[in-house]
Scaffold this motif. Structure first.
Motif, PDB file in Angstrom:
ATOM      1  N   SER A   1       8.635 -14.101  23.354  1.00 34.00           N
ATOM      2  CA  SER A   1       8.670 -15.221  22.407  1.00 34.00           C
ATOM      3  C   SER A   1       7.328 -15.934  22.493  1.00 34.00           C
ATOM      4  O   SER A   1       6.734 -16.039  23.563  1.00 34.00           O
ATOM      5  CB  SER A   1       9.807 -16.185  22.756  1.00 34.00           C
ATOM      6  OG  SER A   1       9.536 -16.815  23.994  1.00 34.00           O
TER       7      SER A   1
ATOM      8  N   GLU B   1       6.378 -19.704  15.198  1.00 34.22           N
ATOM      9  CA  GLU B   1       6.846 -18.962  16.367  1.00 34.22           C
ATOM     10  C   GLU B   1       7.193 -17.519  16.014  1.00 34.22           C
ATOM     11  O   GLU B   1       7.471 -17.191  14.854  1.00 34.22           O
ATOM     12  CB  GLU B   1       8.064 -19.629  16.990  1.00 34.22           C
ATOM     13  CG  GLU B   1       9.329 -19.552  16.146  1.00 34.22           C
ATOM     14  CD  GLU B   1      10.527 -20.187  16.833  1.00 34.22           C
ATOM     15  OE1 GLU B   1      10.748 -19.934  18.036  1.00 34.22           O
ATOM     16  OE2 GLU B   1      11.225 -20.948  16.162  1.00 34.22           O
TER      17      GLU B   1
ATOM     18  N   LYS C   1       9.913 -14.748  17.616  1.00 33.30           N
ATOM     19  CA  LYS C   1      11.049 -14.652  18.526  1.00 33.30           C
ATOM     20  C   LYS C   1      10.897 -13.457  19.470  1.00 33.30           C
ATOM     21  O   LYS C   1      10.186 -12.503  19.166  1.00 33.30           O
ATOM     22  CB  LYS C   1      12.339 -14.502  17.731  1.00 33.30           C
ATOM     23  CG  LYS C   1      12.634 -15.702  16.890  1.00 33.30           C
ATOM     24  CD  LYS C   1      13.869 -15.524  16.069  1.00 33.30           C
ATOM     25  CE  LYS C   1      14.018 -16.803  15.263  1.00 33.30           C
ATOM     26  NZ  LYS C   1      15.132 -16.958  14.493  1.00 33.30           N
ATOM     27  N   THR C   2      11.578 -13.517  20.594  1.00 33.47           N
ATOM     28  CA  THR C   2      11.613 -12.393  21.514  1.00 33.47           C
ATOM     29  C   THR C   2      12.046 -11.145  20.747  1.00 33.47           C
ATOM     30  O   THR C   2      13.004 -11.194  19.978  1.00 33.47           O
ATOM     31  CB  THR C   2      12.604 -12.665  22.667  1.00 33.47           C
ATOM     32  OG1 THR C   2      12.173 -13.841  23.371  1.00 33.47           O
ATOM     33  CG2 THR C   2      12.685 -11.496  23.633  1.00 33.47           C
TER      34      THR C   2
END
Length: 182
Positions: free
Chosen positions: A54, A96, A98-99
Motif C-alpha cells: 500500500s 493512494e 492499495k495493497t
C-alpha cells in the motif's frame, strides 16, 4: 521607522509561510525499510508472494493533473538496473495505491490507470529478487506528480519510454527506499 516595520512584517510572513508549507510526501503502511516475503517475486528462484505494498502520497503540487508510480532497483547486476513496476495515468484526485494494486487481474489499481511492462516482461508489480549472496538491493518507490492528465502510452510501453515521459512531465516527485537481500 515605517520602512523597518514593513520589512519585519514581510520577513515574518515569509518565514511563517515557509514553516507551514507542506512537501510532497510518500508513505506506506506496508514498508518498514526492509521488504518482506510479501513484496518478494514469485519466480526466478524467489519464493515470495509478489504483492505490491500500500502506498499513500500527500501534499502534491496544486497544478498536478495526474500521478505515476515506479519501483526501480538501481543495484540489479544488469548495467541499467531493474524496473519492478510502472503505473501511470492515475487521476489527480487519487492519493493512494492499495495493497496488491500491482496485480492487474485483481482490478485494485485506480480506474483508468495503466500498468506497463516491467523488466520481468509483463505488466504489473514484480517483486524483489536479487541474486543470492549479492549485497542487499535498494528498491526505490517513487510517485510522480505530472503536468498532463494522461501519458500517451499503453501497457506495452517499455520502462525506458515510460521513464522518458515521466521525466518530461514531472513537476514533483516523492520516494521511499526499502532494502532486500538474500
Amino acid at each position: 521607522m515605517k520602512k523597518i516595520a514593513m520589512i519585519v512584517a514581510m520577513f515574518i510572513i515569509l518565514v511563517t509561510g515557509s514553516v507551514y508549507a507542506q512537501e510532497f510526501t510518500l508513505t506506506s503502511g506496508d514498508l518498514k525499510g526492509q521488504l518482506t516475503e510479501t513484496q518478494v517475486f514469485a519466480g526466478f528462484g524467489c519464493n515470495g508472494k509478489n504483492i505490491s505494498p500500500s502506498l499513500k502520497w500527500m501534499d502534491a503540487p496544486k497544478e498536478t493533473k495526474s500521478f505515476a508510480f515506479t519501483v526501480y532497483d538501481p543495484d540489479a547486476p544488469t548495467g541499467s538496473g531493474w524496473w519492478h513496476w510502472l503505473i501511470f495515468n492515475i487521476s489527480s484526485d487519487i492519493n493512494e495505491l492499495k495493497t496488491d494494486a500491482g496485480n492487474p487481474q485483481k482490478g485494485l489499481a485506480p480506474k483508468g490507470s495503466i500498468q506497463s511492462v516491467t523488466d520481468y516482461g509483463k505488466p504489473g508489480f514484480g517483486g524483489a529478487c536479487p541474486p543470492e549472496g549479492d549485497k542487499p538491493h535498494r528498491y526505490i518507490f517513487t510517485v510522480y506528480a505530472l503536468d498532463v492528465a494522461n501519458l500517451d502510452l499503453d501497457e506495452k510501453a517499455s520502462p525506458a519510454m515510460v521513464g522518458f515521459m515521466l521525466n518530461q512531465h514531472a513537476i514533483a516527485k516523492a520516494s521511499l527506499i526499502a532494502y532486500y537481500g538474500r
